[in-house]
Every structure is written in structure tokens, then in C-alpha cells.
Scaffold this active site. Structure first.
Site, PDB file in Angstrom:
ATOM      1  N   GLY A  10     -44.360  12.766  49.238  1.00 31.59           N
ATOM      2  CA  GLY A  10     -45.338  12.090  48.123  1.00 31.59           C
ATOM      3  C   GLY A  10     -46.429  13.371  48.193  1.00 31.59           C
ATOM      4  O   GLY A  10     -47.199  13.562  48.885  1.00 31.59           O
ATOM      5  N   VAL A  14     -53.268  11.768  48.079  1.00 31.78           N
ATOM      6  CA  VAL A  14     -53.308  12.116  49.495  1.00 31.78           C
ATOM      7  C   VAL A  14     -52.344  13.222  50.366  1.00 31.78           C
ATOM      8  O   VAL A  14     -52.683  13.943  50.991  1.00 31.78           O
ATOM      9  CB  VAL A  14     -53.156  10.625  50.246  1.00 31.78           C
ATOM     10  N   ARG A  89     -54.245  -4.459  48.174  1.00 33.53           N
ATOM     11  CA  ARG A  89     -53.426  -3.693  48.851  1.00 33.53           C
ATOM     12  C   ARG A  89     -51.869  -4.520  48.849  1.00 33.53           C
ATOM     13  O   ARG A  89     -50.781  -3.850  48.798  1.00 33.53           O
ATOM     14  CB  ARG A  89     -53.452  -3.207  50.183  1.00 33.53           C
ATOM     15  N   HIS A 176     -55.431  -3.019  58.084  1.00 31.64           N
ATOM     16  CA  HIS A 176     -56.346  -2.153  57.020  1.00 31.64           C
ATOM     17  C   HIS A 176     -56.440  -2.968  55.870  1.00 31.64           C
ATOM     18  O   HIS A 176     -55.371  -3.287  55.147  1.00 31.64           O
ATOM     19  CB  HIS A 176     -55.387  -1.187  56.741  1.00 31.64           C
TER      20      HIS A 176
HETATM   21  O1  TXD Z   1     -55.719   4.426  54.857  1.00 31.39           O
HETATM   22  C1  TXD Z   1     -54.828   4.438  54.068  1.00 31.39           C
HETATM   23  N1  TXD Z   1     -53.598   4.181  54.905  1.00 31.39           N
HETATM   24  C2  TXD Z   1     -54.905   4.494  52.840  1.00 31.39           C
HETATM   25  C3  TXD Z   1     -53.368   4.566  51.922  1.00 31.39           C
HETATM   26  C4  TXD Z   1     -55.648   5.404  52.132  1.00 31.39           C
HETATM   27  C5  TXD Z   1     -55.594   6.061  50.895  1.00 31.39           C
HETATM   28  C6  TXD Z   1     -54.351   5.656  49.918  1.00 31.39           C
HETATM   29  N2  TXD Z   1     -53.373   4.872  50.795  1.00 31.39           N
HETATM   30  C7  TXD Z   1     -52.077   4.687  50.004  1.00 31.39           C
HETATM   31  O2  TXD Z   1     -51.556   5.772  50.069  1.00 31.39           O
HETATM   32  C8  TXD Z   1     -52.304   4.204  48.610  1.00 31.39           C
HETATM   33  O3  TXD Z   1     -52.323   2.890  48.333  1.00 31.39           O
HETATM   34  C9  TXD Z   1     -50.730   4.675  48.372  1.00 31.39           C
HETATM   35  O4  TXD Z   1     -49.823   3.640  48.557  1.00 31.39           O
HETATM   36  C10 TXD Z   1     -50.463   5.907  48.996  1.00 31.39           C
HETATM   37  C11 TXD Z   1     -50.635   7.247  48.277  1.00 31.39           C
HETATM   38  O5  TXD Z   1     -52.041   7.333  47.698  1.00 31.39           O
HETATM   39  P1  TXD Z   1     -52.089   8.430  46.736  1.00 31.39           P
HETATM   40  O6  TXD Z   1     -53.391   8.407  46.268  1.00 31.39           O
HETATM   41  O7  TXD Z   1     -51.832   9.654  47.123  1.00 31.39           O
HETATM   42  O8  TXD Z   1     -51.067   8.341  45.389  1.00 31.39           O
HETATM   43  P2  TXD Z   1     -50.635   9.145  44.338  1.00 31.39           P
HETATM   44  O9  TXD Z   1     -51.317  10.094  44.068  1.00 31.39           O
HETATM   45  O10 TXD Z   1     -50.083   7.977  43.418  1.00 31.39           O
HETATM   46  O11 TXD Z   1     -49.365   9.523  45.027  1.00 31.39           O
HETATM   47  C12 TXD Z   1     -48.083   9.017  45.421  1.00 31.39           C
HETATM   48  C13 TXD Z   1     -46.796   9.869  45.053  1.00 31.39           C
HETATM   49  C14 TXD Z   1     -46.805  10.202  43.685  1.00 31.39           C
HETATM   50  O12 TXD Z   1     -46.858  11.667  43.203  1.00 31.39           O
HETATM   51  C15 TXD Z   1     -45.476   9.828  43.276  1.00 31.39           C
HETATM   52  O13 TXD Z   1     -44.738  10.699  42.430  1.00 31.39           O
HETATM   53  C16 TXD Z   1     -44.677   9.944  44.862  1.00 31.39           C
HETATM   54  O14 TXD Z   1     -45.699   9.320  45.458  1.00 31.39           O
HETATM   55  N3  TXD Z   1     -43.568   9.102  45.078  1.00 31.39           N
HETATM   56  C17 TXD Z   1     -42.493   9.535  45.677  1.00 31.39           C
HETATM   57  N4  TXD Z   1     -42.420  10.667  46.386  1.00 31.39           N
HETATM   58  C18 TXD Z   1     -41.171  10.876  47.033  1.00 31.39           C
HETATM   59  N5  TXD Z   1     -40.305   9.912  47.063  1.00 31.39           N
HETATM   60  C19 TXD Z   1     -40.513   8.783  46.518  1.00 31.39           C
HETATM   61  N6  TXD Z   1     -39.447   7.789  46.578  1.00 31.39           N
HETATM   62  C20 TXD Z   1     -41.459   8.620  45.637  1.00 31.39           C
HETATM   63  N7  TXD Z   1     -42.089   7.520  45.107  1.00 31.39           N
HETATM   64  C21 TXD Z   1     -43.138   7.656  44.660  1.00 31.39           C
END
Ligand code: TXD
Length: 316
Positions: A10, A14, A89, A176
Site C-alpha cells: 500500500g 500512510v 472504521r 482502535h
Molecule cells: O492507527 C491506525 N491503524 C490507522 C489506520 C491510522 C491511519 C490510517 N489507518 C488505515 O490505514 C486506514 O483506515 C486505511 O485502512 C489504511 C491506509 O490508509 P491510507 O491513508 O494510507 O490510505 P490510502 O492513501 O488510500 O492508501 C491505501 C493504498 C492505496 O494506494 C491503494 O491503491 C492501495 O492501498 N491498495 C493496495 N495495495 C496493494 N495491494 C492491494 N490489494 C491494494 N488494495 C489497495
């Protein structure tokens, strides 16, 4: 330089910020993987061009190829959807389970010796899913949320009192989400109980703001959720692991009897080192905190059941 390899799955907000911090701190060679063509490659290229300026020597590569997982010491899973205003969430459950489950299986197949650090929401459930689908031991699968929730609490107290954040210590356990369990007695300012500086009603307000910390940011950002502090939380945990620091941090871990709870993943203090979760630390809790932790566990368990029925209906 012989740095361990960390793969961040991803390359979104983040994931890319985590890669940046890992490189800046000289903790790892980083590989970013994302399904969106060009995204991981582009961000890795951009980040690697910061190296001459920042003076780091870590390499950062990006790809859409899961084969790049091979040889990873640690795999950070940030892939999935993030919240939009008005979403909880839990609203992310079905979509993100369909992303995190297969990734955990690929990690098991391609990087069988790696540790997994899950970031994707709903966090506690995604850790349980990654544990189940990777088949790894509970020492090797964990999640980041407590470090972030604790940092939010420390930052709010520091701002309120006008002291450096490093002067404030605290510990947030539980889930969380709405059922996070901030330990009131753990909040100290320069080693003294916070209640010497703030009346209980003020502490309550800060605790509530901490619980709502993610939603406050989602409402402001509109396009996504928090990422700078979450990435710092990931890198704090990654550093403790990769440098075998044996540091005790709030970690989402699988419980097998600790705190009287089992078959559930929940935020608890845990010692992290190169083997992963080396030990879960059992703090003395007040009866209220114990009850709050049990309520959080109950909610996560219900989510795990929900997840199992979702998987049963979506699998061939
Ligand atoms: O405290 C915590 N745990 C959290 C969790 C704090 C902040 C964000 N939190 C969660 O992390 C948020 O609710 C999301 O579920 C994730 C990722 O957050 P982010 O802000 O980085 O989301 P983005 O910018 O949308 O990035 C997600 C990326 C995006 O580029 C997609 O194309 C990619 O994930 N994606 C994938 N990559 C690889 N493989 C697969 N299958 C895939 N599906 C989506």
C-alpha cells in the site's frame, strides 16, 4: 550497507510516509507495493531522489509485483480503503478484509520468515485476519494503533499544559475505536500525575478528544484519514523490532489468557524485538479499566464472527 528489508504494502498516504521515515532514520531498505500501476514506482523514485539531500543511503523501490515480498524481514500492511467523513472504521470491514486476507496469504507464501505489522482498518479485526490467513504464530503478527492513540493523548495534554510532548507519558489500550481504554493513572507530566495539573473534567475532555482523534482529522482532511502520526507510530514499532530494542509499546496483539482474555486481538503493552511480540506486559488495572478492556474484547470478538461469516459468503 546491510540494512534489513521492509516491504510496505500500500503506497498511499500512510505507506509512502512510512517509507520516507524508515529511509530517513536509516532503519531499512524499503520496497513499496501497490496495485495501482506506477504509484509505488513513482513514489519510490521521488523518495530516492531525496537521498542525496537528506544523506540517507537506504534504497527505496516500488512495484506492483508481489514477488518483491521475498526476503522481507518485516511486512507492513497499509493497503486498503481509508475512511471518508461520516464513515466508521467498521464500515471498511468487508472491503479491507478482501484486501488484507489475500496479502497475508501472499506474505506467508513468499516471505515465510517475515513479521507482519498491520495498519489497515478496522485494525483489531485486520490483525486477527492476518494472523489467521498467514498461519504465523501470534509473536509474528501485530498491529499499530495504540502508539498513535497514546501519541494523540500525549500531544493534547502537552498542548493544553504548554509542556514538551516528551514530558508527558501515557498508555492507551483496548480497541482502535470507540472502545479504546486510556489508562488515566498512566498519564504523567514530568513524572507527576496529570491530575496535579489538570482537574478531572479537563482530563475527561482530553480523553474524549483522543477517542475522537481519528474522526477529527477525517472531518478536516475530507479526502482521507490521518497519516503523518500513524506513519510515525509504525516506524516506532518497526525500529523496536529491527533494532531488537525490547521496547514496551502499546501493540495490537493476539491474547491467549493475558488480562483474562483469549481468542481476540487487542491493544496491550507488549515488548517488541527482532522476534516480534516477545512478551505481553500485564499492568495492574482498576476494575473500571478491566471492564472497559473486556467490553472492547467483546466488540472485537463480535467483529471476528462477522468477518468469518463475510468470508464464508464471499469465498467460492
Ligand atoms: O492507527 C491506525 N491503524 C490507522 C489506520 C491510522 C491511519 C490510517 N489507518 C488505515 O490505514 C486506514 O483506515 C486505511 O485502512 C489504511 C491506509 O490508509 P491510507 O491513508 O494510507 O490510505 P490510502 O492513501 O488510500 O492508501 C491505501 C493504498 C492505496 O494506494 C491503494 O491503491 C492501495 O492501498 N491498495 C493496495 N495495495 C496493494 N495491494 C492491494 N490489494 C491494494 N488494495 C489497495
Amino acid at each position: 550497507m546491510n540494512l534489513p528489508r521492509v516491504t510496505v504494502v500500500g503506497a498511499g498516504q500512510v505507506g509512502a510516509t512510512t517509507a520516507h521515515l524508515l529511509a530517513l532514520k536509516g532503519l531499512a531498505q524499503v520496497t513499496l507495493i501497490d496495485v495501482v500501476e506506477g504509484l509505488a514506482k513513482g513514489k519510490a523514485l521521488d523518495l530516492s531522489q531525496a537521498a542525496p539531500i537528506e544523506g540517507f543511503s537506504a534504497t527505496i523501490q516500488g512495484t506492483t509485483d508481489y514477488g518483491a515480498l521475498a526476503g522481507s524481514r518485516l511486512v507492513v500492511i497499509t493497503a486498503g480503503l481509508a475512511r471518508k467523513p461520516g464513515m466508521s472504521r467498521e464500515d471498511l470491514l468487508a472491503a479491507n478484509a478482501g484486501i488484507v486476507g489475500p496479502i497475508a496469504e501472499r506474505v506467508a507464501a513468499l516471505a515465510p520468515d517475515a513479521l507482519i505489522l498491520v495498519v489497515t482498518n478496522p485494525l483489531d479485526l485486520m490483525v486477527a485476519l492476518a494472523l489467521q490467513r498467514s498461519g504465523f504464530t501470534r509473536q509474528r503478527v501485530m498491529g499499530m494503533a495504540g502508539v498513535l492513540d497514546t501519541a494523540r493523548l500525549r500531544a493534547f495534554i502537552a498542548q493544553r499544559l504548554g509542556v514538551p510532548p516528551s514530558a508527558v507519558q501515557a498508555m492507551v489500550l483496548g480497541s482502535h475505536g470507540d472502545l479504546m481504554v486510556p489508562l488515566r493513572g498512566s498519564i504523567t507530566v514530568n513524572g507527576r500525575p496529570v491530575t496535579e495539573r489538570l482537574p478531572p473534567a479537563e482530563v475527561d475532555r482530553v480523553l474524549q478528544r483522543t477517542k475522537d482523534g481519528g474522526a477529527e482529522l477525517v472531518a478536516l482532511l475530507k479526502q482521507g484519514s490521518a497519516f503523518y502520526a500513524p506513519a510515525s507510530g509504525v516506524v516506532e514499532m518497526a525500529g523496536a523490532i529491527l533494532q531488537d530494542r525490547h521496547a514496551v509499546l502499546p501493540v495490537c496483539a493476539a491474547l491467549q489468557g493475558e488480562y483474562g482474555l483469549r481468542e481476540v486481538c487487542l491493544g496491550v503493552p507488549a515488548q517488541l524485538g527482532i522476534a516480534g511480540v516477545e512478551r505481553i506486559v500485564e499492568l495492574e488495572l482498576t476494575p473500571e479499566e478491566r471492564a472497559a478492556l473486556a467490553a472492547a474484547a467483546e466488540q472485537v470478538r463480535a467483529g471476528i464472527k462477522n468477518l468469518a461469516s463475510l468470508q464464508a459468503t464471499t469465498r467460492p
